[in-house]
Scaffold this motif. Structure first.
Motif, mmCIF file in Angstrom:
data_model
loop_
_atom_site.group_PDB
_atom_site.id
_atom_site.type_symbol
_atom_site.label_atom_id
_atom_site.label_comp_id
_atom_site.label_asym_id
_atom_site.label_seq_id
_atom_site.Cartn_x
_atom_site.Cartn_y
_atom_site.Cartn_z
ATOM 1 N N ASP A 2 26.740 -59.655 -7.940
ATOM 2 C CA ASP A 2 25.859 -59.720 -6.868
ATOM 3 C C ASP A 2 24.486 -59.418 -7.206
ATOM 4 O O ASP A 2 24.090 -58.632 -8.252
ATOM 5 C CB ASP A 2 26.382 -58.934 -5.719
ATOM 6 C CG ASP A 2 27.888 -59.226 -5.332
ATOM 7 O OD1 ASP A 2 27.803 -60.395 -5.136
ATOM 8 O OD2 ASP A 2 28.705 -58.127 -4.850
ATOM 9 N N TYR A 3 23.476 -59.983 -6.308
ATOM 10 C CA TYR A 3 22.066 -59.737 -6.479
ATOM 11 C C TYR A 3 21.408 -59.441 -5.170
ATOM 12 O O TYR A 3 21.851 -60.008 -4.039
ATOM 13 C CB TYR A 3 21.471 -60.969 -6.818
ATOM 14 C CG TYR A 3 22.208 -61.617 -8.405
ATOM 15 C CD1 TYR A 3 21.641 -61.083 -9.510
ATOM 16 C CD2 TYR A 3 22.974 -62.306 -8.168
ATOM 17 C CE1 TYR A 3 22.325 -61.276 -10.764
ATOM 18 C CE2 TYR A 3 23.905 -62.601 -9.566
ATOM 19 C CZ TYR A 3 23.333 -62.081 -10.771
ATOM 20 O OH TYR A 3 24.001 -62.424 -11.950
ATOM 21 N N VAL A 4 20.738 -58.387 -5.001
ATOM 22 C CA VAL A 4 20.224 -58.137 -3.997
ATOM 23 C C VAL A 4 18.520 -57.735 -4.088
ATOM 24 O O VAL A 4 18.041 -57.343 -5.152
ATOM 25 C CB VAL A 4 20.755 -56.410 -3.664
ATOM 26 C CG1 VAL A 4 20.015 -55.825 -2.764
ATOM 27 C CG2 VAL A 4 22.353 -56.465 -3.520
ATOM 28 N N LEU A 5 17.815 -57.717 -3.113
ATOM 29 C CA LEU A 5 16.454 -57.568 -2.697
ATOM 30 C C LEU A 5 16.203 -56.527 -1.810
ATOM 31 O O LEU A 5 16.797 -56.567 -0.539
ATOM 32 C CB LEU A 5 15.706 -58.751 -2.349
ATOM 33 C CG LEU A 5 14.291 -58.726 -1.997
ATOM 34 C CD1 LEU A 5 13.431 -57.922 -2.882
ATOM 35 C CD2 LEU A 5 13.663 -59.874 -1.424
ATOM 36 N N LEU A 6 15.744 -55.425 -2.318
ATOM 37 C CA LEU A 6 15.197 -54.313 -1.334
ATOM 38 C C LEU A 6 13.663 -54.608 -1.000
ATOM 39 O O LEU A 6 12.863 -54.554 -1.891
ATOM 40 C CB LEU A 6 15.524 -52.927 -1.886
ATOM 41 C CG LEU A 6 16.950 -52.541 -1.770
ATOM 42 C CD1 LEU A 6 17.499 -53.070 -3.123
ATOM 43 C CD2 LEU A 6 17.044 -51.171 -1.830
ATOM 44 N N GLU A 7 13.171 -54.418 0.136
ATOM 45 C CA GLU A 7 12.028 -54.696 0.536
ATOM 46 C C GLU A 7 11.479 -53.586 1.600
ATOM 47 O O GLU A 7 11.852 -53.041 2.660
ATOM 48 C CB GLU A 7 11.551 -56.035 1.586
ATOM 49 C CG GLU A 7 12.103 -57.233 0.803
ATOM 50 C CD GLU A 7 11.713 -58.294 1.526
ATOM 51 O OE1 GLU A 7 10.518 -58.717 1.818
ATOM 52 O OE2 GLU A 7 12.569 -58.999 1.996
ATOM 53 N N TRP A 8 10.700 -52.460 0.800
ATOM 54 C CA TRP A 8 10.316 -51.348 1.532
ATOM 55 C C TRP A 8 9.076 -51.394 2.377
ATOM 56 O O TRP A 8 8.057 -51.929 1.586
ATOM 57 C CB TRP A 8 10.113 -50.368 0.355
ATOM 58 C CG TRP A 8 11.256 -49.986 -0.554
ATOM 59 C CD1 TRP A 8 11.851 -50.429 -1.485
ATOM 60 C CD2 TRP A 8 12.190 -48.881 0.078
ATOM 61 N NE1 TRP A 8 13.150 -49.807 -1.907
ATOM 62 C CE2 TRP A 8 13.322 -48.791 -1.073
ATOM 63 C CE3 TRP A 8 12.063 -47.997 1.287
ATOM 64 C CZ2 TRP A 8 14.249 -48.057 -0.802
ATOM 65 C CZ3 TRP A 8 13.368 -47.084 1.243
ATOM 66 C CH2 TRP A 8 14.282 -47.173 0.135
ATOM 67 N N ASP A 9 9.075 -50.968 3.503
ATOM 68 C CA ASP A 9 7.851 -50.869 4.247
ATOM 69 C C ASP A 9 7.298 -49.550 4.131
ATOM 70 O O ASP A 9 7.498 -48.835 5.018
ATOM 71 C CB ASP A 9 8.632 -51.132 5.940
ATOM 72 C CG ASP A 9 7.356 -51.353 6.732
ATOM 73 O OD1 ASP A 9 6.124 -51.511 6.283
ATOM 74 O OD2 ASP A 9 7.556 -50.942 7.867
ATOM 75 N N HIS A 10 6.150 -49.465 3.085
ATOM 76 C CA HIS A 10 5.346 -48.280 3.095
ATOM 77 C C HIS A 10 4.162 -48.749 2.609
ATOM 78 O O HIS A 10 4.051 -49.873 1.900
ATOM 79 C CB HIS A 10 6.012 -47.234 2.228
ATOM 80 C CG HIS A 10 6.378 -47.719 0.963
ATOM 81 N ND1 HIS A 10 5.519 -48.164 -0.224
ATOM 82 C CD2 HIS A 10 7.692 -47.937 0.260
ATOM 83 C CE1 HIS A 10 5.966 -48.251 -1.335
ATOM 84 N NE2 HIS A 10 7.344 -48.431 -1.298
ATOM 85 N N ASP A 11 3.194 -47.868 2.411
ATOM 86 C CA ASP A 11 1.803 -48.259 1.682
ATOM 87 C C ASP A 11 1.603 -47.201 0.393
ATOM 88 O O ASP A 11 0.592 -47.205 0.156
ATOM 89 C CB ASP A 11 0.755 -47.830 2.797
ATOM 90 C CG ASP A 11 0.558 -49.057 3.867
ATOM 91 O OD1 ASP A 11 1.122 -49.903 3.685
ATOM 92 O OD2 ASP A 11 0.345 -48.465 5.036
ATOM 93 N N LEU A 12 2.762 -46.584 -0.091
ATOM 94 C CA LEU A 12 2.539 -45.889 -1.424
ATOM 95 C C LEU A 12 2.173 -46.897 -2.489
ATOM 96 O O LEU A 12 2.860 -47.688 -2.940
ATOM 97 C CB LEU A 12 4.000 -45.070 -1.350
ATOM 98 C CG LEU A 12 4.228 -44.188 -0.097
ATOM 99 C CD1 LEU A 12 5.580 -43.577 -0.411
ATOM 100 C CD2 LEU A 12 3.164 -43.312 0.142
ATOM 101 N N ASP A 13 1.359 -46.424 -3.258
ATOM 102 C CA ASP A 13 1.087 -47.060 -4.627
ATOM 103 C C ASP A 13 1.910 -46.842 -5.758
ATOM 104 O O ASP A 13 2.077 -47.439 -6.506
ATOM 105 C CB ASP A 13 -0.339 -46.573 -5.097
ATOM 106 C CG ASP A 13 -1.269 -47.493 -4.162
ATOM 107 O OD1 ASP A 13 -1.045 -48.382 -3.602
ATOM 108 O OD2 ASP A 13 -2.514 -46.848 -4.041
ATOM 109 N N ASP A 14 2.549 -45.355 -5.616
ATOM 110 C CA ASP A 14 3.359 -44.959 -6.776
ATOM 111 C C ASP A 14 5.019 -45.311 -6.412
ATOM 112 O O ASP A 14 5.822 -44.707 -7.125
ATOM 113 C CB ASP A 14 3.140 -43.410 -6.890
ATOM 114 C CG ASP A 14 3.418 -42.525 -5.877
ATOM 115 O OD1 ASP A 14 3.496 -43.239 -4.644
ATOM 116 O OD2 ASP A 14 3.558 -41.427 -5.887
#
Length: 103
Positions: A2-14
């Motif tokens: 299976d293949y998954v994409l996680l998209e995080w809603d943040h502004d963190l550079d690290d």
């Protein structure tokens, strides 16, 4: 697989904001590609090594159970094998930033 994409809603550079993962039959990560807002990209698993950077627990069957945490909210969706492969091979062509100093 299976293949998954996680998209995080943040502004963190690290912290990565996009994470593409390949999961085995037990839903454990086999390979992963992380993209950071500053332009860095890191690939883990398989020929890239650093298996310690892969998730230690299996992904849930119901991806809606992944909601985020300290890093911010997270949207998760299944992606095609073809898309993951394209991302994986593109990541191999990019410089790995400062991480090459440690391996």
């Amino acid at each position: 697989m299976d293949y998954v994409l996680l998209e995080w809603d943040h502004d963190l550079d690290d912290e990565p904001y996009l994470v593409y993962s390949e999961l085995d039959e037990k839903r454990m990560e086999r390979r992963k590609v992380e993209f950071f807002r500053g332009g860095l990209c890191f690939a883990y698993g398989a020929e890239r090594g650093n298996d310690g950077a892969l998730a230690e627990k299996p992904f849930p069957e119901d991806l809606r159970e992944i909601t985020g945490g300290e890093e911010g909210e997270c949207t998760v969706r299944s992606i095609s094998r073809q898309l993951f492969q394209e991302i994986w091979y593109q990541a191999q062509e990019r410089p790995d930033g400062f991480m090459s100093m440690f391996f």
